[in-house]
Design a protein around this motif. Structure first.
Motif, mmCIF file in Angstrom:
data_model
loop_
_atom_site.group_PDB
_atom_site.id
_atom_site.type_symbol
_atom_site.label_atom_id
_atom_site.label_comp_id
_atom_site.label_asym_id
_atom_site.label_seq_id
_atom_site.Cartn_x
_atom_site.Cartn_y
_atom_site.Cartn_z
ATOM 1 N N VAL A 91 -75.082 -51.090 80.018
ATOM 2 C CA VAL A 91 -74.201 -50.016 79.565
ATOM 3 C C VAL A 91 -74.651 -49.531 78.196
ATOM 4 C CG1 VAL A 91 -71.852 -49.424 78.856
ATOM 5 C CG2 VAL A 91 -72.213 -50.873 80.863
ATOM 6 N N LEU A 92 -74.774 -48.218 78.062
ATOM 7 C CA LEU A 92 -74.974 -47.614 76.752
ATOM 8 C C LEU A 92 -73.645 -47.032 76.295
ATOM 9 C CD1 LEU A 92 -77.961 -45.673 75.389
ATOM 10 C CD2 LEU A 92 -75.667 -44.811 74.993
ATOM 11 N N LEU A 93 -73.132 -47.544 75.183
ATOM 12 C CA LEU A 93 -71.861 -47.098 74.623
ATOM 13 C C LEU A 93 -72.132 -46.003 73.588
ATOM 14 C CD1 LEU A 93 -70.502 -50.676 73.875
ATOM 15 C CD2 LEU A 93 -69.930 -49.300 75.877
ATOM 16 N N ALA A 94 -71.571 -44.827 73.787
ATOM 17 C CA ALA A 94 -71.698 -43.727 72.823
ATOM 18 C C ALA A 94 -70.490 -43.768 71.897
ATOM 19 C CB ALA A 94 -71.787 -42.390 73.546
ATOM 20 N N THR A 95 -70.715 -44.129 70.649
ATOM 21 C CA THR A 95 -69.589 -44.441 69.756
ATOM 22 C C THR A 95 -68.779 -43.214 69.341
ATOM 23 O OG1 THR A 95 -70.950 -44.281 67.761
ATOM 24 C CG2 THR A 95 -70.835 -46.436 68.837
ATOM 25 N N ALA A 100 -72.733 -43.814 78.721
ATOM 26 C CA ALA A 100 -71.463 -43.171 78.370
ATOM 27 C C ALA A 100 -70.735 -42.773 79.654
ATOM 28 C CB ALA A 100 -71.695 -41.951 77.468
ATOM 29 N N ALA A 101 -70.530 -43.753 80.514
ATOM 30 C CA ALA A 101 -70.144 -43.476 81.903
ATOM 31 C C ALA A 101 -68.899 -44.229 82.333
ATOM 32 C CB ALA A 101 -71.302 -43.839 82.831
ATOM 33 N N GLN A 158 -63.303 -47.209 73.141
ATOM 34 C CA GLN A 158 -62.489 -48.336 73.582
ATOM 35 C C GLN A 158 -62.499 -48.449 75.107
ATOM 36 O OE1 GLN A 158 -58.444 -48.254 72.125
ATOM 37 N NE2 GLN A 158 -57.977 -50.308 72.839
ATOM 38 N N THR A 159 -62.483 -47.310 75.787
ATOM 39 C CA THR A 159 -62.539 -47.313 77.245
ATOM 40 C C THR A 159 -63.901 -47.774 77.734
ATOM 41 O OG1 THR A 159 -60.956 -45.485 77.337
ATOM 42 C CG2 THR A 159 -62.270 -45.887 79.311
ATOM 43 N N GLN A 160 -64.957 -47.248 77.124
ATOM 44 C CA GLN A 160 -66.309 -47.668 77.504
ATOM 45 C C GLN A 160 -66.486 -49.178 77.325
ATOM 46 O OE1 GLN A 160 -69.595 -45.226 75.872
ATOM 47 N NE2 GLN A 160 -68.003 -43.848 75.138
ATOM 48 N N THR A 161 -65.994 -49.696 76.203
ATOM 49 C CA THR A 161 -66.131 -51.122 75.904
ATOM 50 C C THR A 161 -65.342 -51.965 76.895
ATOM 51 O OG1 THR A 161 -66.435 -50.604 73.566
ATOM 52 C CG2 THR A 161 -65.851 -52.872 74.114
ATOM 53 N N PHE A 162 -64.137 -51.530 77.201
ATOM 54 C CA PHE A 162 -63.309 -52.236 78.185
ATOM 55 C C PHE A 162 -64.033 -52.345 79.524
ATOM 56 C CE2 PHE A 162 -60.591 -51.309 81.891
ATOM 57 C CZ PHE A 162 -59.900 -52.510 81.991
ATOM 58 N N MET A 163 -64.612 -51.242 79.983
ATOM 59 C CA MET A 163 -65.283 -51.248 81.282
ATOM 60 C C MET A 163 -66.522 -52.135 81.263
ATOM 61 S SD MET A 163 -64.881 -47.277 82.587
ATOM 62 C CE MET A 163 -65.610 -46.544 81.114
ATOM 63 N N ALA A 164 -67.282 -52.070 80.178
ATOM 64 C CA ALA A 164 -68.495 -52.886 80.074
ATOM 65 C C ALA A 164 -68.166 -54.369 80.065
ATOM 66 C CB ALA A 164 -69.267 -52.500 78.818
#
Length: 239
Positions: free
Chosen positions: A185-189, A92-93, A197-203
């Motif tokens: 990457v661990l995405l915290a939904t 979540a970074a 959406q930001t986490q997913t974009f970066m990953a």
């Protein structure tokens, strides 16, 4: 795993301290990983990255470097050019590209309510410059940061939170290590600090291996097993 297990270095983010990794540390140690939960200064991205870089450089053997929240920006700065860092894990970074700041990324897509929960405290840094230490208001900490953590535990987390300077969150990142080092990457939904959406974009931009978990921003506290499993996956894939 064959051969030596890597040392896992855990870097917390803003509004937290090293104890936020306690559950993850216990899981990793139960599988014989050497672990260091670093104390991130939270004063400025360049200085914080250099502090972590020197810590990691002092460790013999391979390292898996893990960052939560703002700690993701720190590990990406810190790992650049370190040959012993075999994998990066972002929990979540933030994963800024060169020239981007945490604030830039937090506002890139809608969904973050962090700004509404902050309490700024004006401070003077050792060099005489003025900035503000940012805290999450204790009454808003549970909802904003750790909605899936028991309320009694969150009350302690809120009281012991480490502030981050406004300067750290607005400082631009240097060339990122995630362009050169394999990343997970661990995405915290359910994250209200860094929107999904930001986490997913970066990953996706980093071409990282990503896993989504239904959790708040404090996923290392609420879902330590999921975090430890992803770290183990990264360690085994880069052994």
């Amino acid at each position: 795993m064959s051969g030596q297990k890597p040392t896992v270095v855990l870097v917390h983010g803003a509004f937290a301290d090293s104890s936020s990794w306690n559950g993850v540390v216990e899981k990793l140690q139960s599988h014989d990983y050497p672990v260091v939960a670093a104390a991130n200064p939270l004063r400025g991205l360049t200085g914080d990255g250099e502090y972590i870089r020197q810590l990691v450089a002092s460790i013999e053997g391979p390292v898996v470097l893990v960052g939560h929240s703002y700690g993701g920006a720190v590990i990406s700065n810190a790992a650049k050019g370190l040959d012993n860092v075999k994998a990066l894990v972002f929990v979540a970074a933030f994963m800024p590209d060169e020239g981007e700041s945490a604030v830039d990324l937090a506002g890139k897509f809608p969904g973050s309510t962090l700004g509404e929960a902050l309490r700024p405290v004006p401070i003077t840094l050792p060099d005489g410059s003025r900035t503000a230490d940012l805290y999450i208001e204790q009454g808003k900490f549970h909802h904003q940061f750790a909605a899936d953590v028991p309320e009694e535990r969150v009350a302690v987390m809120a009281a012991t939170q480490r502030p981050v300077t406004n300067a750290a969150l607005t400082e631009a990142a240097s060339a990122p290590a995630w362009k050169e080092i394999p990343s997970w990457v661990l995405l915290a939904t359910e994250d209200l600090n860094i929107p999904l959406q930001t986490q997913t974009f970066m990953a996706e931009r980093a071409k990282a291996t990503a896993v989504a978990v239904t959790a708040s921003h404090a996923v290392g506290v609420s879902r330590p097993g999921d975090v430890a499993r992803l770290i183990n996956e990264a360690a085994e894939a880069t052994a």
